[in-house]
Design an enzyme around this catalytic site. Structure first.
Site, short mmCIF file in Angstrom:
data_model
loop_
_atom_site.label_atom_id
_atom_site.label_comp_id
_atom_site.label_asym_id
_atom_site.label_seq_id
_atom_site.Cartn_x
_atom_site.Cartn_y
_atom_site.Cartn_z
N ASP A 199 0.88 -1.18 0.00
CA ASP A 199 0.00 0.00 0.00
C ASP A 199 0.91 1.22 0.00
O ASP A 199 2.15 1.09 -0.01
CB ASP A 199 -0.93 -0.01 1.23
CG ASP A 199 -2.25 0.73 0.97
OD1 ASP A 199 -2.19 1.93 0.61
OD2 ASP A 199 -3.33 0.15 1.14
N GLY A 225 4.65 1.60 -1.44
CA GLY A 225 4.91 2.06 -2.81
C GLY A 225 3.60 2.45 -3.47
O GLY A 225 2.54 2.42 -2.82
N PHE A 227 1.01 1.72 -6.72
CA PHE A 227 0.72 0.79 -7.82
C PHE A 227 0.68 1.50 -9.17
O PHE A 227 0.58 0.85 -10.20
CB PHE A 227 -0.52 -0.05 -7.56
CG PHE A 227 -1.75 0.66 -7.02
CD1 PHE A 227 -2.25 1.81 -7.58
CD2 PHE A 227 -2.43 0.10 -5.94
CE1 PHE A 227 -3.39 2.43 -7.09
CE2 PHE A 227 -3.59 0.71 -5.43
CZ PHE A 227 -4.06 1.88 -6.00
N HIS A 245 -12.24 -0.22 -8.39
CA HIS A 245 -13.42 0.67 -8.42
C HIS A 245 -13.08 2.12 -8.04
O HIS A 245 -13.89 3.01 -8.28
CB HIS A 245 -14.57 0.11 -7.55
CG HIS A 245 -14.45 0.37 -6.08
ND1 HIS A 245 -15.54 0.32 -5.24
CD2 HIS A 245 -13.38 0.69 -5.28
CE1 HIS A 245 -15.16 0.59 -4.00
NE2 HIS A 245 -13.85 0.81 -4.00
C1 LIG Z 1 -10.94 1.59 -0.85
S1 LIG Z 1 -9.45 1.24 0.01
C2 LIG Z 1 -9.50 -0.53 0.05
C3 LIG Z 1 -8.70 -1.10 1.17
C4 LIG Z 1 -8.72 -2.64 1.27
N1 LIG Z 1 -8.26 -3.29 0.06
C5 LIG Z 1 -10.12 -3.14 1.61
O1 LIG Z 1 -10.71 -3.88 0.85
O2 LIG Z 1 -10.60 -2.78 2.71
C6 LIG Z 1 -8.22 1.60 -1.23
C7 LIG Z 1 -6.78 1.34 -0.78
O3 LIG Z 1 -5.92 1.69 -1.89
C8 LIG Z 1 -4.76 2.31 -1.37
N2 LIG Z 1 -4.13 3.12 -2.40
C9 LIG Z 1 -4.57 4.29 -2.94
N3 LIG Z 1 -3.69 4.76 -3.86
C10 LIG Z 1 -2.68 3.86 -3.89
C11 LIG Z 1 -1.47 3.78 -4.65
N4 LIG Z 1 -1.16 4.73 -5.56
N5 LIG Z 1 -0.65 2.72 -4.46
C12 LIG Z 1 -0.96 1.75 -3.54
N6 LIG Z 1 -2.10 1.76 -2.79
C13 LIG Z 1 -2.94 2.81 -2.96
C14 LIG Z 1 -5.31 3.14 -0.22
O4 LIG Z 1 -4.31 3.57 0.67
C15 LIG Z 1 -6.33 2.18 0.38
O5 LIG Z 1 -5.76 1.37 1.38
#
Ligand SMILES: C[S@@+](CC[C@H](N)C(=O)[O-])C[C@H]1O[C@@H](n2cnc3c(N)ncnc32)[C@H](O)[C@@H]1O
Length: 335
Positions: A199, A225, A227, A245
């Site tokens: 994350d 990092g 994604f 989403h």
């Molecule tokens: C809607 S939350 C979902 C969290 C988890 N997967 C869940 O189902 O509860 C989206 C996640 O994407 C992460 N995120 C957002 N931008 C990101 C990036 N550029 N690289 C890695 N993770 C990222 C956020 O920090 C967050 O933890």
């Protein structure tokens, strides 16, 4: 049984935010935590929360009318089964979800017409930056967001584990795995499996104590990092729940292509999302889709839209596995 007339149903929908914002106020003030030891009067609670006793009484009386708190003859308020979930320390707590929804989300919903007119995120209009850039600059809100995700999605891991057999998989990468509650549940069920939580760096830093407390420190690595740059290589499962989403097609394709570049030939891509069905039936994902429009700028998709997205990123969609909940598990392999 008396049926609610259409005009009354509409009244309830129109004024729905009255109850959600009243819950937000009680959650923010930590009222349920204060009542965990036993009933208290509005005066006692007002002293503890530095609020106006008369106004707080009116808030709690209104909430008691919808089964959140109950007032006794001594004018003390107590917890009810619904109010229990507003405590911070109970499994499945909804306190952070109520706080997040009533604060930034509510402000973004106030500008819904902007999003409908332009197709752009109202969050960026109100807060002058994208949601996932706002969070690292507001650590208190970011912590609430992580907890809110567990509050809303926490039980989803159980339905995923009921619906998908991970027993052949030795390593799992949870991409955007938040505070690690999902990956730790999967690793607890599969004692032979190793996992990595990936994350943003500020999220991984907050997740570290949670992973250590889970007793899985030796089987669960943490990597910080983005994604949009790259994802770690070499796992058997590339797992993403409520990630795709959050983003429009262009950004989703970047994430998926980065996954593809990191994946060994025989590894699996698992995307867990609400897949929007055809027709008019109630489906929470149709409203979650509006949250995506207003806040991060993503969308909920149909099965055809996932098929097309995966194909464009160089994947073959192998199965869409329904679960007991609204969520589906979309499985893909490299083309
Ligand atoms: C809607 S939350 C979902 C969290 C988890 N997967 C869940 O189902 O509860 C989206 C996640 O994407 C992460 N995120 C957002 N931008 C990101 C990036 N550029 N690289 C890695 N993770 C990222 C956020 O920090 C967050 O933890």
């Amino acid at each position: 049984m008396t049926e609610t007339a259409p005009h009354q149903q509409l009244d309830q929908m129109i004024t729905g935010y009255w109850s959600s914002q009243a819950i937000y106020a009680a959650a923010s003030l930590g009222i349920a935590d204060l009542l965990a030891e036993g009933p208290q009067t509005a005066e006692q609670l007002a002293t503890a929360t530095e609020t106006n006793a008369g106004a707080l009484y009116r808030l709690l009386r209104a909430l008691a009318s919808v089964d959140i708190f109950i007032e006794n003859e001594q004018k003390e308020f107590a917890l009810t089964p619904l109010a229990e979930y507003l405590r911070s320390d109970v499994p499945g707590s909804k306190r952070a979800l109520a706080m997040m929804t009533g604060d930034e989300h509510f402000q973004a919903w106030g500008e819904i017409l902007y999003s409908i007119r332009t197709g752009k995120t109202s969050f960026d209009k109100v807060f002058e930056k994208p949601f996932f850039e706002y969070l690292p600059e507001h650590p208190d809100k970011a912590q609430i967001f992580d907890k809110a995700m567990t509050g809303i999605h926490g039980r989803e891991t159980d339905v995923i584990l009921q619906s998908y057999d991970f027993s052949e998989m030795k390593t799992l990468l949870d991409i955007g795995g938040g505070n690690g509650s999902n990956i730790t549940s999967i690793l607890h069920k599969y004692p032979e499996m190793k996992g990595t939580l990936f994350d943003l760096p500020h999220v991984v830093e907050r997740a570290q104590p949670h992973i250590e407390q889970s007793g899985l420190g030796d089987r669960c690595g943490l990597i910080g990092g983005s994604f949009f740059e790259s994802v770690p290589q070499g796992a058997d499962v590339y797992f993403m729940r409520h990630i795709i989403h959050d983003w429009d097609d262009e950004k989703s394709l970047t994430i998926l292509r980065n996954c593809r570049a990191a994946m060994p030939e025989n590894s699996k891509l698992l995307i867990v999302e609400s897949v929007i069905p055809a027709g008019n039936d109630p489906f929470a994902g149709k409203f979650l889709d509006l949250v995506m429009l207003l806040i991060p700028g993503g969308k909920e998709r149909t099965a055809e839209e996932y098929q097309s997205l995966l194909e464009q990123a160089g994947f073959k969609l192998t199965r869409i596995i329904p679960t007991e909940s609204e969520l589906s598990i979309i499985e893909g392999v490299k083309q």
